[in-house]
Design a protein around this motif. Structure first.
Motif, short mmCIF file in Angstrom:
data_model
loop_
_atom_site.label_atom_id
_atom_site.label_comp_id
_atom_site.label_asym_id
_atom_site.label_seq_id
_atom_site.Cartn_x
_atom_site.Cartn_y
_atom_site.Cartn_z
N GLY A 1 -48.19 28.06 88.51
CA GLY A 1 -48.16 28.27 89.96
C GLY A 1 -49.13 27.31 90.64
O GLY A 1 -49.55 26.31 90.05
N PRO A 2 -49.51 27.62 91.91
CA PRO A 2 -50.46 26.74 92.60
C PRO A 2 -51.76 26.62 91.81
O PRO A 2 -52.27 27.63 91.30
CB PRO A 2 -50.70 27.48 93.93
CG PRO A 2 -49.47 28.31 94.13
CD PRO A 2 -49.05 28.72 92.75
N VAL A 3 -52.27 25.41 91.66
CA VAL A 3 -53.48 25.18 90.86
C VAL A 3 -54.64 24.83 91.77
O VAL A 3 -54.63 23.79 92.44
CB VAL A 3 -53.25 24.05 89.84
CG1 VAL A 3 -54.51 23.82 89.02
CG2 VAL A 3 -52.08 24.39 88.92
N GLY A 4 -55.62 25.72 91.83
CA GLY A 4 -56.83 25.46 92.61
C GLY A 4 -58.00 25.21 91.67
O GLY A 4 -57.83 24.66 90.58
N LEU A 5 -59.20 25.63 92.09
CA LEU A 5 -60.41 25.37 91.29
C LEU A 5 -60.32 25.96 89.89
O LEU A 5 -60.66 25.32 88.90
CB LEU A 5 -61.62 25.95 92.00
CG LEU A 5 -62.11 25.19 93.23
CD1 LEU A 5 -63.25 25.94 93.88
CD2 LEU A 5 -62.54 23.77 92.84
N TYR B 1 -52.20 31.24 98.86
CA TYR B 1 -52.66 32.17 97.82
C TYR B 1 -54.18 32.42 97.92
O TYR B 1 -54.72 33.20 97.15
CB TYR B 1 -52.36 31.59 96.42
CG TYR B 1 -50.94 31.84 95.91
CD1 TYR B 1 -49.89 32.13 96.77
CD2 TYR B 1 -50.66 31.79 94.54
CE1 TYR B 1 -48.60 32.34 96.30
CE2 TYR B 1 -49.37 32.01 94.05
CZ TYR B 1 -48.35 32.28 94.94
OH TYR B 1 -47.07 32.50 94.46
N GLY B 2 -54.86 31.71 98.80
CA GLY B 2 -56.30 31.92 98.97
C GLY B 2 -57.16 31.04 98.07
O GLY B 2 -58.32 31.35 97.82
N PHE B 3 -56.60 29.93 97.58
CA PHE B 3 -57.36 29.03 96.70
C PHE B 3 -58.06 27.93 97.48
O PHE B 3 -58.63 27.02 96.88
CB PHE B 3 -56.43 28.35 95.68
CG PHE B 3 -55.67 29.28 94.78
CD1 PHE B 3 -55.99 30.63 94.71
CD2 PHE B 3 -54.65 28.80 93.99
CE1 PHE B 3 -55.28 31.48 93.88
CE2 PHE B 3 -53.93 29.64 93.16
CZ PHE B 3 -54.24 30.98 93.11
N GLY B 4 -58.00 27.96 98.82
CA GLY B 4 -58.58 26.88 99.61
C GLY B 4 -57.57 25.76 99.74
O GLY B 4 -57.01 25.52 100.79
N THR B 5 -57.34 25.07 98.64
CA THR B 5 -56.30 24.06 98.60
C THR B 5 -55.80 24.00 97.17
O THR B 5 -56.16 24.84 96.36
CB THR B 5 -56.81 22.69 99.11
OG1 THR B 5 -55.78 21.72 99.01
CG2 THR B 5 -58.02 22.23 98.30
#
Lengths: 479, 479
Positions: A409-413, A392-396
């Protein structure tokens, strides 16, 4: 990072105090800490791999005894080609991302000289409980520090030597930075988790990363908010108008590329018209890839008539329970649904609200599906395996959330931040308004020209300059 | 709205099913429901006031027996000048606000023909437990429907006749709209709350509006996420450079204008230099307004030397407990703090993270304070009483949150939404990327030209037109 045997209360209090200092450090200071951690872990590779070898030894013995799976042993191995370098690169990737805190995300002029701003800030103290993979500690540490959060980490016992080596290197690296070492603490004993989960006064958010047994235990035993997902039961609805070759590619990817992943496909819903047209080639490819298929009545009957005898013999009838099961294996349940409405109703009742997809060429059918499916990720014409922070482009990511609040959903910064409301006035009282005679202006202001922390307190260019100088100074002083 | 005596499980299941239909209704349909509720409540004013009179009768008797406070009786009275009209206007105000759902808030091009969008949507089913004020039911119903959420409501027993009358009118009004009547349910019996709090499978968010006993009970007994605040212990830090007349105006407003409010001032922190300069006139005004002052050692000593004997005699020494107490009354604790750092440390340890303010002319001191104080609202040079959804421009609020996740501060429409990730592709598989050879583009796209629901599925003007036609049709059909 301290590697600690302190009591849960001491750990949590120290993290809270550390978090207060970390929250006001400049972007440069937080990034410098990531640089230091990266360098130290690069320099300490031999020591980490030596510790990792001890974990691998123990795991291999356990695997021989049958108490540990071979796939778990593989996940433990930090020496596998490129894995250590990926871990190091992950830290730099996070460092390069935009600072998620001190961003003004909304501004309203309430009245003359009375401006309300919504400014992002760290959540505070995170408790992150994760299972085997040792490199996760580096990802999570990077995300926590970058977002200004303190983190208490607890890893699985299979990686304990690797974790201890990494923690000791990070600890020594942090000691030369502005980040207080208590901002990252690795707790070593398992039995402290129950006590930590009671400390909602000091811990703001718990993120369990692991199997559904762990996640359910955490959710059922704490009043700390929990971010994550227990199950990954993902569905794909296949319509008759979708080209067989694309359908085969997407469904094979979703089921076969990593069946143990939470974003792997567990249920294929099929429109009646697709049973004899698109489905047979898809099923043939799945069977060739070694997937066991559990089919409802109509799909079983249609497939038996449209596959060769050898393939047809491999099909199994589905039970009701198959449509509420996370297989995490090369097994797929197939169900026939009358139309998109029935697909939506089935998914809302039986998927785990993680990621669900539709394959169709019809924009209006896709539109209905996307609007009505109540899942954290909803896809049109692609694979459920796309649900991932890096993709998704969050790095990790720190995990994937099926919560209905905060982050989904995916949890980034960004998912590790919250905001505060900052109101800057000039002596106004609430009684001035309403029956006091003054009217609220409630004029939305642009946030485009608001640069970072503190701009909300500047009402003109002169004050802005004062603040810039102050911030530069504050940054320098606290080193 | 149904006025229900059904079992908690039936209530929750019906709300969940209703929420699925509500979530996909157009803005126009949801607004039309608010128009219908407004009209019906305007037409039914006499019936509601007659029911309200019964509640008032009972309350007045209870007040005579001393089992109910006079201030509670006042809050029950819907017939008070302008109160009913304010309630009606509140429904129209919410109707006029921008639709908070189906908004695309971020878009990323992951690859050619693979676009990720973050789109706002309702949370689902809310459980809202509130105390006496009968008009709250109209505010909350309006906020819930506008944001596409179903709501299960439970009001205090003192307003039961008023609630029943309002619920029956809303129910009849909703039956002529596209909103399923199960989307708003008023439960009548108190003992069902404990059972409802167990139904995390059907209820997504609980919002308790009431005293801290209610909020703590809810937080301690449910695994459903809870949005709200238990205490409102608000602090203001007074610096010596702030003009006495402004300080007096702001502090008097914060303490005296509504002492029972959660945003009322409970603690005044004072810099040593202010003890003999700015503080004495502020304290004189507070004493004149009937406020009891509980002072720490240094402030008590300084004030005794700087006030007339009669005023000085009214001052009381503070105990430690006074700095952890929500007085909800005309009582204020005063503490001397050495500097802004000590003020920050005290507030982070003793305020309830609701709303805290600084009064100073120094931008750099204000900057330090705003950055470091970990509260949902942080103010510079204004009154803590400003913390309110209507004052923030949200129309109204369902409550004020001191949570560290999701919504913080006054919670209006936006706080009742979450988002889903919508990914639109063209047959891509995850294995195409990384070692598969394709690289992620991760190009941020503008959200400026994305109009409402479904635009994420349109890849060109032609598809966009198809979707517009489809949406218009879908809207018309579902009436």
């Amino acid at each position: 990072m301290s590697l600690t045997n302190a009591t849960p209360l001491e750990v949590a209090r120290a993290a809270r105090l550390g978090s207060r200092k970390l929250a006001v450090l400049s972007t440069e200071h937080r990034n410098a800490a990531l640089t230091a951690i990266h360098q130290a872990l690069a320099d300490g590779k031999d020591a980490v791999l030596a510790a990792n070898a001890k974990d691998l030894d123990a795991a291999n013995k356990a695997a021989e005894n049958g108490t540990l799976s071979q796939s778990l042993v593989k996940r433990l191995d930090l020496g596998k080609k490129g894995k250590y370098e990926d871990m190091l690169q992950g830290i730099l990737d996070v460092r390069e991302l935009e600072d998620p805190i001190n961003k003004t995300t909304a501004r309203t002029l309430l009245d003359d000289n009375l401006t309300l701003s919504r400014t992002t800030c760290p959540i505070g103290v995170l408790l992150i409980i994760f299972e085997a993979r040792p490199e996760v500690i580096a990802n999570i540490s990077a995300l926590a520090l970058k977002s200004g959060n303190a983190a208490i980490l607890k890893g699985g016992k299979e990686s304990s030597h690797s974790f201890a080596a990494i923690a000791s290197i990070i600890s020594s690296a942090l000691s030369k930075t502005a980040v207080p070492s208590d901002c990252l603490q690795l707790v070593q004993t398992h039995h402290v988790i129950a006590d930590l989960l009671k400390l909602d006064e000091y811990i703001d958010l718990c993120i369990p990363r692991g199997g559904n047994k762990l996640v359910r235990m955490v959710k059922d035993t704490t009043t700390i908010p929990v971010l994550g997902h227990a199950d990954g039961i993902c569905c794909t609805y296949l319509c008759a108008d979708y080209p067989p070759e694309k359908a085969t590619k997407v469904i094979l990817d979703a089921k076969v590329s990593y069946p143990a992943g939470c974003n792997a496909l567990e249920q294929l819903l099929v429109s009646p018209e697709a049973l004899t047209t698109v489905l047979p080639p898809v099923v043939t490819a799945l069977l060739q890839a070694g997937v066991s298929l559990r089919c409802d009545g109509p799909s079983l009957e249609a497939l038996r008539q449209n596959l060769d005898a050898q393939s047809a013999a491999l099909l199994q009838p589905a039970s009701d329970a198959d449509f509420d099961t996370e297989f995490l294996d090369l097994i797929l349940a197939i169900k026939t649904v009358a139309d998109v409405s029935e697909a939506i109703t089935h998914i809302n009742a039986h998927s785990s609200h993680h990621t669900d997809a539709i394959l169709t060429l019809s924009p209006s059918t896709a539109q209905s599906f996307i609007a009505a499916v109540d899942s954290s990720s909803v896809y049109w014409n692609t694979s459920t395996r796309m649900a991932d922070g890096q993709r998704y482009g969050f790095g990790t990511e720190v995990g994937i959330s099926t919560n209905k609040i905060h982050s989904r959903g995916p949890v980034g910064l960004e998912g590790l931040t919250i905001y505060k409301w900052v109101l800057v006035g000039d002596g106004q009282a609430s009684v001035d308004y309403g029956s006091g005679g003054r009217k609220w202006k409630h004029e939305k202001l642009s946030v485009e020209d608001v640069e970072g922390a503190g701009e909300w307190t500047a009402r003109n260019e002169e004050e802005r300059e004062v603040l810039r100088t102050f911030r530069a100074g504050a940054g320098a002083e606290s080193t």
